[in-house]
Write a protein that holds these residues in place. Structure first.
Motif, PDB file in Angstrom:
ATOM      1  N   GLU A  54      55.322  53.610  37.743  1.00 20.58           N
ATOM      2  CA  GLU A  54      54.342  52.623  38.046  1.00 20.58           C
ATOM      3  C   GLU A  54      52.942  53.106  37.309  1.00 20.58           C
ATOM      4  N   PRO A  55      51.957  52.369  37.155  1.00 16.60           N
ATOM      5  CA  PRO A  55      52.211  50.997  37.499  1.00 16.60           C
ATOM      6  C   PRO A  55      52.726  49.990  36.472  1.00 16.60           C
ATOM      7  N   TYR A  56      53.439  50.628  35.306  1.00 17.86           N
ATOM      8  CA  TYR A  56      53.516  49.914  34.107  1.00 17.86           C
ATOM      9  C   TYR A  56      54.844  49.276  34.253  1.00 17.86           C
TER      10      TYR A  56
ATOM     11  N   ASP B 135      60.609  48.393  41.858  1.00 15.27           N
ATOM     12  CA  ASP B 135      61.676  47.233  41.991  1.00 15.27           C
ATOM     13  C   ASP B 135      62.509  47.092  40.833  1.00 15.27           C
ATOM     14  N   ILE B 136      61.738  46.872  39.806  1.00 16.57           N
ATOM     15  CA  ILE B 136      62.408  46.737  38.463  1.00 16.57           C
ATOM     16  C   ILE B 136      63.240  47.907  38.161  1.00 16.57           C
ATOM     17  N   MET B 137      62.829  48.949  38.148  1.00 21.37           N
ATOM     18  CA  MET B 137      63.640  50.079  37.668  1.00 21.37           C
ATOM     19  C   MET B 137      64.814  50.138  38.749  1.00 21.37           C
ATOM     20  N   LYS B 138      64.894  50.053  39.992  1.00 20.70           N
ATOM     21  CA  LYS B 138      66.073  49.973  40.648  1.00 20.70           C
ATOM     22  C   LYS B 138      66.968  48.865  40.513  1.00 20.70           C
ATOM     23  N   LEU B 139      66.613  47.777  40.490  1.00 20.23           N
ATOM     24  CA  LEU B 139      67.330  46.413  39.875  1.00 20.23           C
ATOM     25  C   LEU B 139      68.230  46.811  38.733  1.00 20.23           C
ATOM     26  N   HIS B 140      67.297  47.226  37.511  1.00 19.68           N
ATOM     27  CA  HIS B 140      67.836  47.543  36.157  1.00 19.68           C
ATOM     28  C   HIS B 140      68.872  48.689  36.242  1.00 19.68           C
TER      29      HIS B 140
ATOM     30  N   LYS C  17      66.008  57.554  28.770  1.00 20.54           N
ATOM     31  CA  LYS C  17      65.389  58.973  28.244  1.00 20.54           C
ATOM     32  C   LYS C  17      64.332  58.516  27.269  1.00 20.54           C
ATOM     33  N   ASN C  18      64.276  57.370  26.910  1.00 23.43           N
ATOM     34  CA  ASN C  18      63.082  57.015  26.042  1.00 23.43           C
ATOM     35  C   ASN C  18      61.623  56.625  26.983  1.00 23.43           C
ATOM     36  N   LEU C  19      61.844  56.826  28.281  1.00 26.13           N
ATOM     37  CA  LEU C  19      60.809  56.641  29.163  1.00 26.13           C
ATOM     38  C   LEU C  19      60.272  57.822  29.914  1.00 26.13           C
ATOM     39  N   SER C  20      59.056  58.012  30.223  1.00 26.01           N
ATOM     40  CA  SER C  20      58.624  59.090  30.970  1.00 26.01           C
ATOM     41  C   SER C  20      57.525  58.812  31.659  1.00 26.01           C
ATOM     42  N   PRO C  21      57.085  59.379  32.701  1.00 22.26           N
ATOM     43  CA  PRO C  21      55.834  59.379  33.693  1.00 22.26           C
ATOM     44  C   PRO C  21      54.811  59.959  32.998  1.00 22.26           C
ATOM     45  N   ILE C  22      53.720  59.178  33.311  1.00 25.16           N
ATOM     46  CA  ILE C  22      52.319  59.737  32.693  1.00 25.16           C
ATOM     47  C   ILE C  22      51.951  60.976  32.841  1.00 25.16           C
ATOM     48  N   ASN C  23      52.656  61.660  34.144  1.00 21.60           N
ATOM     49  CA  ASN C  23      52.323  62.934  34.436  1.00 21.60           C
ATOM     50  C   ASN C  23      53.178  63.890  33.902  1.00 21.60           C
ATOM     51  N   ALA C  24      54.005  63.455  33.088  1.00 20.14           N
ATOM     52  CA  ALA C  24      55.037  63.942  32.495  1.00 20.14           C
ATOM     53  C   ALA C  24      54.937  63.909  30.899  1.00 20.14           C
ATOM     54  N   ASP C  25      53.694  63.326  30.531  1.00 16.98           N
ATOM     55  CA  ASP C  25      53.500  63.466  29.066  1.00 16.98           C
ATOM     56  C   ASP C  25      54.009  61.890  28.435  1.00 16.98           C
TER      57      ASP C  25
ATOM     58  N   ASN D 136      57.195  35.548  32.293  1.00 19.77           N
ATOM     59  CA  ASN D 136      57.506  35.269  30.927  1.00 19.77           C
ATOM     60  C   ASN D 136      56.345  35.751  29.901  1.00 19.77           C
ATOM     61  N   VAL D 137      55.624  36.632  30.056  1.00 15.45           N
ATOM     62  CA  VAL D 137      54.339  37.099  29.145  1.00 15.45           C
ATOM     63  C   VAL D 137      55.091  38.671  28.656  1.00 15.45           C
ATOM     64  N   LYS D 138      55.968  38.148  27.616  1.00 18.99           N
ATOM     65  CA  LYS D 138      56.397  39.546  27.005  1.00 18.99           C
ATOM     66  C   LYS D 138      55.557  40.396  26.543  1.00 18.99           C
ATOM     67  N   PRO D 139      54.338  39.792  25.689  1.00 11.85           N
ATOM     68  CA  PRO D 139      53.488  40.829  25.082  1.00 11.85           C
ATOM     69  C   PRO D 139      52.486  41.844  26.079  1.00 11.85           C
ATOM     70  N   ASP D 140      52.451  41.390  27.262  1.00 13.50           N
ATOM     71  CA  ASP D 140      51.782  42.271  28.399  1.00 13.50           C
ATOM     72  C   ASP D 140      53.037  43.226  28.711  1.00 13.50           C
ATOM     73  N   TYR D 141      54.120  43.004  28.825  1.00 14.68           N
ATOM     74  CA  TYR D 141      55.372  43.999  29.085  1.00 14.68           C
ATOM     75  C   TYR D 141      55.382  45.079  27.932  1.00 14.68           C
ATOM     76  N   LEU D 142      55.349  44.428  26.736  1.00 16.25           N
ATOM     77  CA  LEU D 142      55.285  45.266  25.401  1.00 16.25           C
ATOM     78  C   LEU D 142      54.184  46.156  25.304  1.00 16.25           C
ATOM     79  N   ASN D 143      53.005  45.738  25.597  1.00 17.49           N
ATOM     80  CA  ASN D 143      51.775  46.477  25.559  1.00 17.49           C
ATOM     81  C   ASN D 143      51.680  47.619  26.590  1.00 17.49           C
ATOM     82  N   ALA D 144      52.286  47.326  27.913  1.00 12.36           N
ATOM     83  CA  ALA D 144      52.306  48.169  28.796  1.00 12.36           C
ATOM     84  C   ALA D 144      53.200  49.345  28.734  1.00 12.36           C
ATOM     85  N   ILE D 145      54.315  49.021  28.028  1.00 18.30           N
ATOM     86  CA  ILE D 145      55.519  50.127  27.955  1.00 18.30           C
ATOM     87  C   ILE D 145      55.097  51.401  27.268  1.00 18.30           C
TER      88      ILE D 145
END
Length: 220
Positions: A40-42, A46-51, A101-109, A193-202
């Motif tokens: 979070e906040p990216y 809720d998304i991570m649990k569901l996913h 494994k492709n994802l990591s919190p900001i406090n872990a670089d 449905n705003v894919k660009p916002d998700y892609l920019n955030a990730i």
């Protein structure tokens, strides 16, 4: 560079996700290497649990069921009929196992791409990191329906390329370096449905260290 995925499973990927040797050795849902709220906040908790607990678990269950049915299939025709289930659920398990494994919190670089082999290769093949991100986002957002956007290493040309795959098809033509899930379950609760916002955030939580390790292994 932009290309469309072909076929031919890379040996390293095949070994990593080989079918269980027996019914007693089933595929299982891997633990996440961080808490559900760590991105979070990216990406919301809720998304991570569901996913993770619902969608990835469903692919694991489907893969185990398909492999068990395949082992008991009385004919080649029956085995062929199971190929789509094996591809869909097996691909879903492979892709998501890589994705976590492709994802990591900001406090872990998370989101930090430092000087090194990966940054050098991106700048060589795309001109700049920002140009790469824009090209990746554009190609991934353009996927019709559901699928995945990838940064893959082409062992023939020895270059990094942007590749897309449909549905849960795994990346077979390249070594996966970075993969982004563009199925709606990966972002809709937060980004609608705003894919660009998700892609920019990730990009703020991409684990570039993991990506660099994959590139280093691929180029040995």
């Amino acid at each position: 560079m932009l290309s469309i995925a072909k076929s031919a499973l890379r040996p390293s990927l095949a070994r990593a996700f080989a079918a269980p040797a027996s019914s007693a050795s089933l595929h299982t849902l891997p633990d996440l290497p961080y808490a559900y709220n760590a991105l979070e906040p990216y990406i919301s908790e809720d998304i991570m649990k569901l996913h993770h607990t619902k969608h990835h678990q469903a692919y694991v269950n489907g893969l185990n069921a398909a492999e068990q049915s395949y082992a008991k299939a009385p004919s080649v025709r029956d085995q062929i009929a199971l190929q789509s289930a094996l591809k869909f659920n097996g691909g879903g398990h492979i892709n998501h196992t890589l994705f976590w494994k492709n994802l990591s919190p900001i406090n872990a670089d998370g989101g930090k791409l430092t000087d090194g082999p990966l940054k050098k290769a991106i700048e060589r093949d795309f001109g700049s990191v920002e140009t790469f991100k824009k090209s990746f986002n554009a190609a991934t957002a353009a996927i019709q329906g559901s699928g995945w956007g990838w940064l893959g290493y082409n062992s023939a040309s020895k270059t990094l390329e942007i590749v897309t795959t449909a549905n849960q098809d795994p990346l077979l033509s390249h070594t996966p370096i970075i993969g982004v899930d563009i199925w709606e379950h990966a972002f809709y609760l937060q980004y609608k449905n705003v894919k660009p916002d998700y892609l920019n955030a990730i990009w703020n939580v991409i684990n570039f260290k993991e990506a660099e390790q994959r590139l280093t292994e691929a180029t040995k």
